[in-house]
Design a protein around this motif. Structure first.
Motif, mmCIF file in Angstrom:
data_model
loop_
_atom_site.group_PDB
_atom_site.id
_atom_site.type_symbol
_atom_site.label_atom_id
_atom_site.label_comp_id
_atom_site.label_asym_id
_atom_site.label_seq_id
_atom_site.Cartn_x
_atom_site.Cartn_y
_atom_site.Cartn_z
ATOM 1 N N MET A 88 109.629 67.827 75.427
ATOM 2 C CA MET A 88 108.576 68.564 74.719
ATOM 3 C C MET A 88 108.372 67.980 73.318
ATOM 4 S SD MET A 88 107.347 71.184 76.542
ATOM 5 C CE MET A 88 106.953 72.572 75.480
ATOM 6 N N SER A 89 109.467 67.616 72.636
ATOM 7 C CA SER A 89 109.347 67.071 71.298
ATOM 8 C C SER A 89 108.630 65.745 71.301
ATOM 9 C CB SER A 89 110.729 66.922 70.660
ATOM 10 O OG SER A 89 111.526 66.066 71.439
ATOM 11 N N ASP A 90 108.792 64.967 72.389
ATOM 12 C CA ASP A 90 108.118 63.681 72.482
ATOM 13 C C ASP A 90 106.619 63.848 72.371
ATOM 14 O OD1 ASP A 90 110.468 62.402 72.777
ATOM 15 O OD2 ASP A 90 110.368 62.189 74.965
ATOM 16 N N HIS A 91 106.110 64.915 72.967
ATOM 17 C CA HIS A 91 104.673 65.123 72.966
ATOM 18 C C HIS A 91 104.188 65.564 71.592
ATOM 19 C CE1 HIS A 91 104.729 64.526 77.254
ATOM 20 N NE2 HIS A 91 105.673 65.417 77.349
ATOM 21 N N LYS A 92 105.065 66.147 70.802
ATOM 22 C CA LYS A 92 104.684 66.518 69.450
ATOM 23 C C LYS A 92 104.765 65.302 68.531
ATOM 24 C CE LYS A 92 106.228 71.301 69.996
ATOM 25 N NZ LYS A 92 107.239 72.296 69.657
ATOM 26 N N ASN A 93 105.819 64.485 68.711
ATOM 27 C CA ASN A 93 106.017 63.332 67.849
ATOM 28 C C ASN A 93 104.927 62.295 67.997
ATOM 29 O OD1 ASN A 93 108.347 64.479 66.922
ATOM 30 N ND2 ASN A 93 109.696 63.389 68.335
ATOM 31 N N VAL A 94 104.296 62.235 69.168
ATOM 32 C CA VAL A 94 103.282 61.213 69.415
ATOM 33 C C VAL A 94 102.083 61.386 68.482
ATOM 34 C CG1 VAL A 94 101.787 62.323 71.136
ATOM 35 C CG2 VAL A 94 102.290 59.893 71.332
ATOM 36 N N ASN A 95 101.916 62.605 67.932
ATOM 37 C CA ASN A 95 100.792 62.845 67.027
ATOM 38 C C ASN A 95 101.049 62.298 65.628
ATOM 39 O OD1 ASN A 95 98.741 64.215 68.549
ATOM 40 N ND2 ASN A 95 100.155 65.928 68.743
ATOM 41 N N ALA A 96 102.283 61.883 65.339
ATOM 42 C CA ALA A 96 102.600 61.346 64.021
ATOM 43 C C ALA A 96 101.955 59.975 63.860
ATOM 44 C CB ALA A 96 104.113 61.253 63.853
ATOM 45 N N LEU A 97 101.419 59.709 62.665
ATOM 46 C CA LEU A 97 100.789 58.416 62.371
ATOM 47 C C LEU A 97 101.869 57.387 62.064
ATOM 48 C CD1 LEU A 97 98.238 56.727 61.847
ATOM 49 C CD2 LEU A 97 98.286 57.559 59.483
ATOM 50 N N THR A 98 101.984 56.373 62.907
ATOM 51 C CA THR A 98 102.963 55.305 62.711
ATOM 52 C C THR A 98 102.312 53.963 63.017
ATOM 53 O OG1 THR A 98 103.740 55.367 65.002
ATOM 54 C CG2 THR A 98 104.885 56.804 63.430
ATOM 55 N N ALA A 99 102.888 52.890 62.449
ATOM 56 C CA ALA A 99 102.368 51.543 62.728
ATOM 57 C C ALA A 99 102.494 51.235 64.214
ATOM 58 C CB ALA A 99 103.136 50.511 61.901
ATOM 59 N N GLY A 100 103.634 51.641 64.808
ATOM 60 C CA GLY A 100 103.838 51.420 66.242
ATOM 61 C C GLY A 100 102.825 52.190 67.066
ATOM 62 N N GLY A 101 102.530 53.433 66.648
ATOM 63 C CA GLY A 101 101.556 54.251 67.367
ATOM 64 C C GLY A 101 100.163 53.656 67.315
ATOM 65 N N VAL A 102 99.802 53.096 66.149
ATOM 66 C CA VAL A 102 98.497 52.444 66.006
ATOM 67 C C VAL A 102 98.409 51.238 66.931
ATOM 68 C CG1 VAL A 102 97.026 51.128 64.416
ATOM 69 C CG2 VAL A 102 98.093 53.259 63.643
ATOM 70 N N LEU A 103 99.502 50.456 66.989
ATOM 71 C CA LEU A 103 99.520 49.259 67.845
ATOM 72 C C LEU A 103 99.436 49.647 69.324
ATOM 73 C CD1 LEU A 103 99.757 46.174 67.576
ATOM 74 C CD2 LEU A 103 102.219 46.405 67.905
ATOM 75 N N VAL A 104 100.171 50.697 69.712
ATOM 76 C CA VAL A 104 100.136 51.165 71.103
ATOM 77 C C VAL A 104 98.730 51.636 71.471
ATOM 78 C CG1 VAL A 104 100.919 53.010 72.645
ATOM 79 C CG2 VAL A 104 102.581 51.754 71.279
ATOM 80 N N SER A 105 98.072 52.340 70.546
ATOM 81 C CA SER A 105 96.722 52.836 70.841
ATOM 82 C C SER A 105 95.741 51.691 71.044
ATOM 83 C CB SER A 105 96.238 53.779 69.735
ATOM 84 O OG SER A 105 96.064 53.085 68.522
ATOM 85 N N LEU A 106 95.953 50.561 70.348
ATOM 86 C CA LEU A 106 95.102 49.386 70.575
ATOM 87 C C LEU A 106 95.220 48.919 72.025
ATOM 88 C CD1 LEU A 106 95.640 47.134 67.403
ATOM 89 C CD2 LEU A 106 93.647 48.513 67.977
ATOM 90 N N GLY A 151 105.466 49.897 88.529
ATOM 91 C CA GLY A 151 105.438 50.366 87.152
ATOM 92 C C GLY A 151 105.009 49.257 86.210
ATOM 93 N N THR A 152 104.382 49.640 85.118
ATOM 94 C CA THR A 152 103.894 48.646 84.155
ATOM 95 C C THR A 152 104.589 48.821 82.810
ATOM 96 O OG1 THR A 152 102.069 50.140 83.646
ATOM 97 C CG2 THR A 152 101.635 48.411 85.251
ATOM 98 N N ASN A 153 105.813 49.321 82.845
ATOM 99 C CA ASN A 153 106.540 49.591 81.602
ATOM 100 C C ASN A 153 106.769 48.324 80.791
ATOM 101 O OD1 ASN A 153 107.890 51.125 79.735
ATOM 102 N ND2 ASN A 153 109.861 50.973 80.763
ATOM 103 N N LEU A 154 107.196 47.252 81.474
ATOM 104 C CA LEU A 154 107.539 46.014 80.784
ATOM 105 C C LEU A 154 106.310 45.353 80.180
ATOM 106 C CD1 LEU A 154 109.821 44.055 80.077
ATOM 107 C CD2 LEU A 154 109.385 42.852 82.228
ATOM 108 N N VAL A 155 105.280 45.137 81.026
ATOM 109 C CA VAL A 155 104.073 44.484 80.509
ATOM 110 C C VAL A 155 103.318 45.399 79.558
ATOM 111 C CG1 VAL A 155 103.774 42.907 82.434
ATOM 112 C CG2 VAL A 155 102.769 45.172 82.565
ATOM 113 N N GLY A 156 103.498 46.709 79.723
ATOM 114 C CA GLY A 156 102.814 47.652 78.847
ATOM 115 C C GLY A 156 103.186 47.468 77.388
ATOM 116 N N LYS A 157 104.409 47.009 77.117
ATOM 117 C CA LYS A 157 104.853 46.781 75.742
ATOM 118 C C LYS A 157 104.093 45.635 75.079
ATOM 119 C CE LYS A 157 109.462 48.597 76.671
ATOM 120 N NZ LYS A 157 110.891 48.290 76.901
ATOM 121 N N LEU A 158 103.508 44.758 75.914
ATOM 122 C CA LEU A 158 102.759 43.624 75.375
ATOM 123 C C LEU A 158 101.294 43.965 75.131
ATOM 124 C CD1 LEU A 158 104.154 40.840 77.751
ATOM 125 C CD2 LEU A 158 104.861 41.294 75.404
ATOM 126 N N PHE A 159 100.829 45.100 75.678
ATOM 127 C CA PHE A 159 99.413 45.432 75.590
ATOM 128 C C PHE A 159 98.927 45.518 74.144
ATOM 129 C CE2 PHE A 159 98.942 47.728 79.974
ATOM 130 C CZ PHE A 159 99.181 46.512 80.587
#
Length: 658
Positions: free
Chosen positions: A1-19, A165-173
């Motif tokens: 449950m906390s993971d879903h709350k933390n995802v709303n935090a603004l982070t450099a990693g989060g910005v890169l993942v959203s790209l 699963g696309t977990n591995l390649v997903g990190k490169l997206f």
């Protein structure tokens, strides 16, 4: 449950993942948008004579660019990034999440399933057009290259790897898409610095001038719409990235997109003999020596865009299943990555659909006609649902009126423009949308019809007989712990069919009778339960309250609750057989599922009969309830019961005298 709350935090990693996750579809639109607009403009200029002359004018180029820039601003930035992202359902987005937020009125299911069906249909055309557009860049270097086999091979491989699963390649997206957007901006900027006056296109005057003076303005709008087709993904992927990360990354994405579009426009104005049937202004921006690397990067970006659409389709279907808008299908979880699903039936359906579209249309030019019309419907339906959400949240009435007026007008204009594509391929995606819509509509309405014929009785009336049956040793014991799944929302009620199954069909003696009810909540990740001891030690009811994104593994959830009850000393599941009881061995568990079938005596209207016939066809093709509830088939008895019981009172007979 906390993971879903933390995802709303603004982070450099989060910005890169959203790209990498959010902007793949909209980020690949420069591959085909301007080309589609100029192709339409050329056809309009040619008219019946078939002679276009010099149709490239500064008014056309500036007007097209201005339409794109202001569509990205009004449609993507204001409607989706600023307004729609506010409608998050505990951190989750998408048209079914939005529907779950506002579904108090029954009619709202109509825009929800129309939007969902159109979004799924779009999932078939997106991989086809993006990958084809990218691979066509090879023809700049290798004129004789066969595009279709390469595209089909890439699409087939893309769908085949989904099951792993696309977990591995997903990190490169994220890094790859950052490189892609940077390349878009640099390629456009290199052209724009020589023609800075192209920035005049930022003025909406040129868009109004083009639309007001061009007789084929609506048809041109159909091409303009392609620049924003990925906007729905912004909202659908809210749960993966969070609204702050999406909003910040959109600033970079939009800047790079506009620079690229401006660069393409500047190139077209310098090459007024440009033929959109032969050349793609996107690849013309790239120096000859970098065409192959750009094609590789474009293909990778197209695959990432396709991956985002496929993943979104899986999530959409899983939500539809929980909300009873789609038949039960197998859903796998191929990796530990949060939210990653794999739906085999949808995966292969999308793959076959994509390959058929590539084989039918063969060129991205031809696919442009099929693209946009379906997703346009999703945009309109989202506008309806967001307006209802704004009403619920008590936004000022004047703001709601402005929102509805502006976006219904814009999206209806786009829809009329896209309808011009109907005969050029738009019918394909509309046909697919209608087929998917028929499944959702049938599944939803069949449940309403079934519920109309479910008869409930007061459970208190049967407390005495259930207690006596449980203690009656003259009746063979059916099971130590006997479990029924009930749809009764209140603890005071029970389906008459369950009582009939326990008492009459085959008297079922058990030490303890359990009633399990699953309630799908409007929130995505709720996992609550409540226990009611209706007859202490004899009849126990468990109510599960599960979010619409929670897998309904009833077997595991039920056993978890029983373990906690035993641990707390609230229930005793020790076998009552003398030989086993002295060794403290737990009794056996047995689930009974009641499967309804349509009796030939059932009195339904032609429409309802048709709905139910279609429903039972879909039910045969779907996952069984045993599998969908995660039950072990060796512990389950399935009893068939008619949807409607026919009583002797319904039959009139005349007795003849002897």
């Amino acid at each position: 449950m906390s993971d879903h709350k933390n995802v709303n935090a603004l982070t450099a990693g989060g910005v890169l993942v959203s790209l990498g996750i959010v902007f793949g579809d909209i980020g690949t639109s420069p591959l085909y948008t301007l080309k589609a607009i100029f192709k339409t403009a050329k056809l309009i200029a040619e008219g019946p004579s078939g002679l276009a002359g010099n149709y490239i004018t500064s008014d056309l180029v500036l007007g097209a660019l201005s339409c794109i820039i202001w569509t990205l601003t009004l449609q993507t930035t204001i409607k989706y990034v600023i307004i729609t992202l506010r409608a998050d359902n505990k951190g989750e987005g998408g048209i079914f999440s939005l529907y779950s937020l506002v579904k108090k009125a029954k009619w709202l299911v109509i825009p929800a399933i129309i939007g969902g069906a159109a979004l799924l249909a779009d999932g078939m055309i997106t991989p086809s057009i993006t990958v084809t557009s990218a691979i066509e860049g090879l023809q700049l270097k290798f004129h004789s290259v066969k595009v279709v086999p390469i595209v089909i091979a890439i699409i087939a491989l893309l769908f085949i790897i989904q099951q792993f699963g696309t977990n591995l390649v997903g990190k490169l997206f994220g890094p790859i898409m950052f490189l892609w957007f940077a390349a878009l901006g640099v390629a456009g900027l290199a052209q724009v610095i020589h023609d800075p006056w192209i920035f005049k296109a930022l003025n909406p005057y040129w868009a109004f001038k083009l639309l007001a003076s061009n007789p084929g303005a609506l048809a041109i709008l159909g091409g303009v719409f392609l620049c924003t087709t990925g906007a729905e993904a912004l909202y659908s992927d809210l749960g993966h990235c969070g609204k702050q990360n999406i909003r910040v990354s959109w600033i970079f994405v939009k800047t790079m997109l506009i620079l690229n579009y401006l660069g393409q426009g500047a190139w077209v104005l310098k090459n007024t003999s440009y033929d959109p049937h032969v050349q793609n202004p996107f690849f013309e921006l790239v120096p000859a020596g970098l065409v192959i690397p750009m094609v590789i990067l474009a293909t990778t970006a197209a695959v990432i865009a396709s991956q985002a659409m496929i993943s979104g389709s899986f999530t959409l279907i899983s939500e539809a299943v929980r909300l009873n808008l789609w038949p039960k299908v197998r859903i796998n979880y191929p990796s530990v990555q949060k939210g990653q699903l794999y739906v085999p039936s949808i995966n292969w359906l999308l793959m076959v659909g994509c390959i058929i579209i590539v084989l039918i249309f063969r060129k991205s030019d031809n696919m442009e006609g099929a693209y946009g019309l379906a997703i346009n419907l999703t945009f309109l339906m989202t506008t309806v649902l967001v307006a209802v959400y704004m009403l619920r949240k008590k936004f000022p009435k004047y703001l709601i009126v402005i929102f509805v007026s502006v976006y219904v007008a814009i999206e209806l204009a786009f829809l009329v423009g896209n309808m011009a594509k109907f005969v050029h391929g738009g019918w394909v995606t509309l046909l697919i949308s209608c087929a998917l819509l028929s499944v959702m509509w049938t599944w939803y309405n069949a449940r309403k019809i079934k519920n109309r014929f479910v008869k409930y009785v007061e459970i208190e009336d049967y407390y005495t007989i259930l207690t006596e049956l449980s203690n009656d040793i003259s009746v063979p014991k059916f099971s130590s712990q006997l479990v029924y799944l009930t749809s009764a929302n209140f603890k005071t009620e029970i389906e008459s069919k369950i009582i009939y199954s326990i008492i009459q069909k085959e008297p079922k003696r058990a030490d303890v009778y359990w009633l399990v009810h699953v309630d799908v909540m409007d929130e995505p990740y709720t996992m609550d339960y409540k226990v009611e001891f209706l007859i202490p030690g004899k009849l126990i009811r468990i109510d599960f309250k599960l979010g619409f994104r929670i897998e309904q593994r009833v077997n595991l959830l039920y056993r978890k609750v029983v373990e906690e009850l035993v641990k707390n000393g609230e229930v005793d599941i020790t076998s009552q057989y003398t030989s086993l009881n002295k060794h403290k061995i737990a009794g056996d568990f047995r689930f009974v599922l009641l499967e309804k079938h349509l009796s030939k005596f059932t009195n339904l209207s032609f429409y309802e009969r048709s709905i139910m016939d279609y429903y039972f066809v879909l039910k045969r093709l779907s996952l069984s309830e045993v599998s969908s509830f995660g039950l072990d088939s060796s512990y389950v008895d399935v009893e068939k019961v008619p949807l409607i019981f026919v009583t002797p009172d319904d039959i009139e007979l005349n007795r003849l005298a002897v």
